[in-house]
Design a protein around this motif. Structure first.
Motif, mmCIF file in Angstrom:
data_model
loop_
_atom_site.group_PDB
_atom_site.id
_atom_site.type_symbol
_atom_site.label_atom_id
_atom_site.label_comp_id
_atom_site.label_asym_id
_atom_site.label_seq_id
_atom_site.Cartn_x
_atom_site.Cartn_y
_atom_site.Cartn_z
ATOM 1 N N ASN A 626 0.815 -1.214 0.000
ATOM 2 C CA ASN A 626 0.000 0.000 0.000
ATOM 3 C C ASN A 626 0.847 1.262 0.000
ATOM 4 O OD1 ASN A 626 0.911 -0.607 2.610
ATOM 5 N ND2 ASN A 626 -0.756 0.503 3.587
ATOM 6 N N SER A 627 2.087 1.176 -0.493
ATOM 7 C CA SER A 627 2.934 2.361 -0.581
ATOM 8 C C SER A 627 2.212 3.459 -1.367
ATOM 9 C CB SER A 627 4.251 2.019 -1.285
ATOM 10 O OG SER A 627 4.938 3.196 -1.664
ATOM 11 N N PRO A 628 2.156 4.694 -0.853
ATOM 12 C CA PRO A 628 1.410 5.756 -1.541
ATOM 13 C C PRO A 628 2.010 6.154 -2.885
ATOM 14 C CG PRO A 628 2.660 6.655 0.300
ATOM 15 C CD PRO A 628 2.739 5.164 0.418
ATOM 16 N N TYR A 629 3.256 5.787 -3.151
ATOM 17 C CA TYR A 629 3.872 6.090 -4.441
ATOM 18 C C TYR A 629 4.259 4.809 -5.176
ATOM 19 C CZ TYR A 629 7.961 5.538 -1.440
ATOM 20 O OH TYR A 629 8.879 5.064 -0.531
ATOM 21 N N GLY A 630 3.630 3.692 -4.790
ATOM 22 C CA GLY A 630 3.884 2.436 -5.470
ATOM 23 C C GLY A 630 5.215 1.829 -5.090
ATOM 24 N N PHE A 631 5.540 0.725 -5.738
ATOM 25 C CA PHE A 631 6.820 0.065 -5.472
ATOM 26 C C PHE A 631 7.476 -0.383 -6.771
ATOM 27 C CE2 PHE A 631 3.224 -2.754 -4.537
ATOM 28 C CZ PHE A 631 3.373 -3.705 -5.538
ATOM 29 N N ASN A 632 7.208 0.366 -7.860
ATOM 30 C CA ASN A 632 7.810 0.059 -9.161
ATOM 31 C C ASN A 632 9.055 0.882 -9.443
ATOM 32 O OD1 ASN A 632 6.134 -2.001 -10.381
ATOM 33 N ND2 ASN A 632 4.500 -0.467 -10.369
ATOM 34 N N GLY A 633 9.404 1.790 -8.539
ATOM 35 C CA GLY A 633 10.552 2.635 -8.801
ATOM 36 C C GLY A 633 10.201 3.765 -9.758
ATOM 37 N N GLY A 634 11.200 4.247 -10.506
ATOM 38 C CA GLY A 634 10.993 5.384 -11.394
ATOM 39 C C GLY A 634 10.228 5.028 -12.650
ATOM 40 N N MET A 635 9.460 6.003 -13.157
ATOM 41 C CA MET A 635 8.796 5.877 -14.449
ATOM 42 C C MET A 635 9.226 7.062 -15.304
ATOM 43 S SD MET A 635 4.773 5.720 -15.555
ATOM 44 C CE MET A 635 4.552 7.506 -15.559
ATOM 45 N N TYR A 636 9.736 6.772 -16.495
ATOM 46 C CA TYR A 636 10.288 7.796 -17.363
ATOM 47 C C TYR A 636 9.486 7.821 -18.663
ATOM 48 C CZ TYR A 636 13.835 6.713 -13.934
ATOM 49 O OH TYR A 636 14.476 6.471 -12.745
ATOM 50 N N TYR A 637 9.183 9.000 -19.151
ATOM 51 C CA TYR A 637 8.245 9.080 -20.264
ATOM 52 C C TYR A 637 8.604 10.203 -21.224
ATOM 53 C CZ TYR A 637 6.307 12.906 -17.449
ATOM 54 O OH TYR A 637 6.155 14.061 -16.721
ATOM 55 N N VAL A 638 8.073 10.059 -22.435
ATOM 56 C CA VAL A 638 8.091 11.103 -23.454
ATOM 57 C C VAL A 638 6.657 11.258 -23.938
ATOM 58 C CG1 VAL A 638 8.914 11.783 -25.739
ATOM 59 C CG2 VAL A 638 10.440 10.560 -24.172
ATOM 60 N N LYS A 639 6.173 12.466 -24.081
ATOM 61 C CA LYS A 639 4.804 12.672 -24.536
ATOM 62 C C LYS A 639 4.744 13.862 -25.474
ATOM 63 C CE LYS A 639 3.260 15.573 -20.655
ATOM 64 N NZ LYS A 639 2.295 15.690 -19.534
#
Length: 644
Positions: A626-639
């Motif tokens: 239930n981590s409030p920022y998830g537990f997937n680590g960083g998310m990097y994107y281009v939009k």
């Protein structure tokens, strides 16, 4: 529409995700002035304009995996493969693989002097795939002739959601602004479990089962209107708004395949327990049995009236009344009163008092789910079912609330604003899931009511009253420079603390077994599973076509209870965490914007779950779920976005 059923976990490893979201934003069609003049609509064109807005998006979210290695042996004791087999076989902790397609339209057309017809329509289709609990080949729920190396069940879901909103509105008809409308929405979700078996069917078992179908609909028709009065005794016009609506809601629970619930009679085929009874039903996601299938509906009559007036040029008051009548839970009136006083052009104070009512949703009353674990089954029971009543369940009541708030709005400097609030919210008969009741007595009671093989069960109830006290502050300052561009600094903090003010009585049947409707574990779920405080500091910079956004987030402490079977000393207590988000943007043209960024740019993970929490879930969750920022680590994107 809101999903009434949700699945919950993921698939394959992916350390960083790059998501491309092709997007068509809006296309607006405005007829030439001559066309308006010819049609006779020119006098009202300044109020209503013919338009058509279209938006579409496709999002393909790949899965992630943050599970740990499988503990213990995969194969039976003495099998040499235990020394060489990889333990990296679990895939449950992470983000599900999701494909989402959406399209929406928004249209309006003037049909006479001061009238306009409109339509807003949305459609979405979603496919989800998420891995469930891995079953090793030594587990007797595995038909080893079908899965010699064990199996990773996959929960599949396909959802269709659409909504249409049609109406006619007028800017000034009989001295009123009004809107008459008819809305309809429907959401359906079909779930399946794949890469699994029903061990009581032996080698003839299917490997994929339909497990459920959930359908929600809502039809609403009503009228909203506002009229302004100009009494000479008041310094400003008095606004009177009112409306009424009829809604018809439905919620359907559809049964799973027969093979997902049946006991085929086949015993365990091999291994040390060969010949002993096998667990019935589809492994991991037991299907919805025919007895749990239902079609539920509710009619609701709803009406409100609100009045807004100024006693002086600086002192505003609002009064509101609302009545809703439900087919099943009766008539419930609520009201509100609020005031605001502008001390000067830079400072205002305000206060509000409200009462509220929330009826239990049809989904909270009728939802059913059953999960098969390696050694036991759990069930979420419909509260009105014979099964739940055999455990002391009673008809759900709605939540009654009272809330009070005070606040201030201030402009400290020409480019510096601040808003602050304090609030207190009391909720009676709060809707929440019961404790998970377990043991041989529970299993026997449910078997006697026609639901055999379930060792743990829970249902929705009204176990407690709660009081939440808190406050928030948000401030923003803009600094404009001649050469370096514009800087905007934003800071916000939100603090909320919830306490249980009263415990409703546990049914005598359960208390006689030493069980509680709301035990210490459930208290922790309710009170401390999310942080009490969250802070955000954001800096925005713009100069010409360039922009940068930097955001620092702080999340307070929280608790993760990995399993109801854990003692309080075995819970995972996570301390405060800091997350940094970054986005850099550039306008290639006036209507074409590109950006690159990162959520959690530092690839920060929450604190690891303690040993007891990891062991309770086969080491499949390394971090607090239930981590409030998830537990997937960083998310990097281009939009990118292009406006036509």
């Amino acid at each position: 529409m809101t999903n009434r059923a949700q699945l919950a976990h993921p698939n394959f490893t992916q350390m960083a995700e790059i998501i491309f979201l092709p997007e068509i934003t809006r296309v607006t069609v405005n007829p030439p002035k001559s066309a308006c003049a010819d049609s006779g609509f020119q006098p009202v064109w300044s109020l209503f304009k013919q338009s058509l807005n279209v938006a579409a998006q496709i999002s393909n979210q790949l899965s992630t995996n943050r599970s740990g290695d499988y503990p213990g042996n995969l194969y039976f004791s003495g099998d040499p493969r235990n020394k060489t087999a990889s333990k990296d076989v679990q895939r449950i902790a992470g983000t599900p693989r999701t494909l989402l397609e959406t399209v929406s339209t928004n249209a309006a057309y003037p049909v006479g002097a001061g009238f306009e017809v409109y339509n807003t329509s949305t459609f979405a289709h979603k496919d989800m795939v998420q891995a469930q609990t891995y079953r090793a080949p030594s587990n007797d729920t595995v038909v080893r002739a079908l899965y010699p190396d064990g199996m990773q069940p996959l929960a599949l879901a396909e959802e269709y959601d659409f909504q249409v909103d049609n109406g006619i509105r007028a800017h000034n008809f009989l001295g009123m602004q009004w809107d008459a409308y008819v809305n309809y929405g429907r959401d359906s979700m079909k779930t399946l479990i794949a890469n699994t078996d029903n061990p009581t069917l032996g080698v003839e078992s299917p490997r994929t089962f339909k497990t459920s179908l959930f359908i929600s609909t809502e039809l609403a028709a009503g009228l909203r209107a506002t009229k302004f009065f100009h009494p000479s005794a008041l310094p400003k016009p008095l606004s009177l708004s009112y409306g009424f609506e009829y809604r018809f809601d439905t919620y359907q629970v559809g049964a799973g395949d027969l093979g997902s619930v049946i006991d085929g009679g086949m015993p365990i085929l091999d291994g040390p327990n060969a010949g002993k009874p096998a667990a019935a039903g589809a492994v991991d996601k037991f299907g919805v049995p025919a007895m749990a299938g239902s079609i539920n509906n509710r009619g609701i009559y709803d009406g409100y009236v609100n009045m807004d007036l100024y006693l002086t040029k600086r002192w505003e008051w609002t009064f509101g009344g609302h009545v809703a009548g439900y087919d099943d839970v009766g008539i419930h009136p609520t009201g509100s009163i609020g005031t605001r006083y502008d001390i000067n052009s830079r400072l205002a104070v305000r206060a509000n008092a409200n009462t509220g009512y929330r009826a239990p949703t049809l989904g909270e009353e009728a939802f059913f789910a059953e999960t098969t674990y390696p050694t036991y089954r759990t069930a979420q029971l419909p509260v009105n079912s014979t099964w739940a009543k055999s455990l002391g369940a009673s008809r759900l009541k709605g939540e009654q609330s009272r809330s009070f708030s005070v606040g201030v709005d201030a402009t400290l400097l020409p480019d510096w604003t601040l808003t602050a609030n304090l609030y207190r919210i009391s909720i009676n008969d709060r809707l929440f899931n019961t404790s998970q009741f377990g043991g041989n007595e529970i299993e026997n009671l449910l078997a006697g009511a026609g639901l055999p093989g379930v060792y743990y069960a829970s249902y929705y109830s009204n176990p407690v009253n709660t009081t939440t006290s808190g406050g928030d502050i948000a401030t923003s300052y803009t600094w404009r420079t001649a050469r370096a561009g514009t800087f905007q600094f934003r800071f916000s903090v939100n603090i909320g603390d919830t306490q249980i003010s009263h415990y409703n009585a546990t049914p005598a049947l359960l208390s006689g077994m030493g069980l509680s409707t709301f035990n210490r574990t459930n208290e922790e779920y309710l009170l401390h599973s999310s942080p009490r405080n969250v802070e955000n500091l954001t800096v925005l910079w713009n100069k010409g076509p360039y922009s940068i956004r930097v955001e620092e987030q702080r999340f307070g402490a929280y608790t993760w209870v990995a399993s109801p079977s854990l003692q309080q000393t075995q819970w995972t207590y996570a301390g405060p965490s800091y997350i940094t988000n970054l986005e850099i943007g550039y306008d290639i043209f006036k209507r074409w914007h590109v950006a690159a960024g990162a959520y959690n740019v530092g690839n920060h993970y929450p604190a690891r779950a303690n040993a007891a929490s990891r062991a309770a879930l086969q080491n499949s969750f390394l971090y607090a779920g239930n981590s409030p920022y998830g537990f997937n680590g960083g998310m990097y994107y281009v939009k990118t976005s292009l406006r036509f």
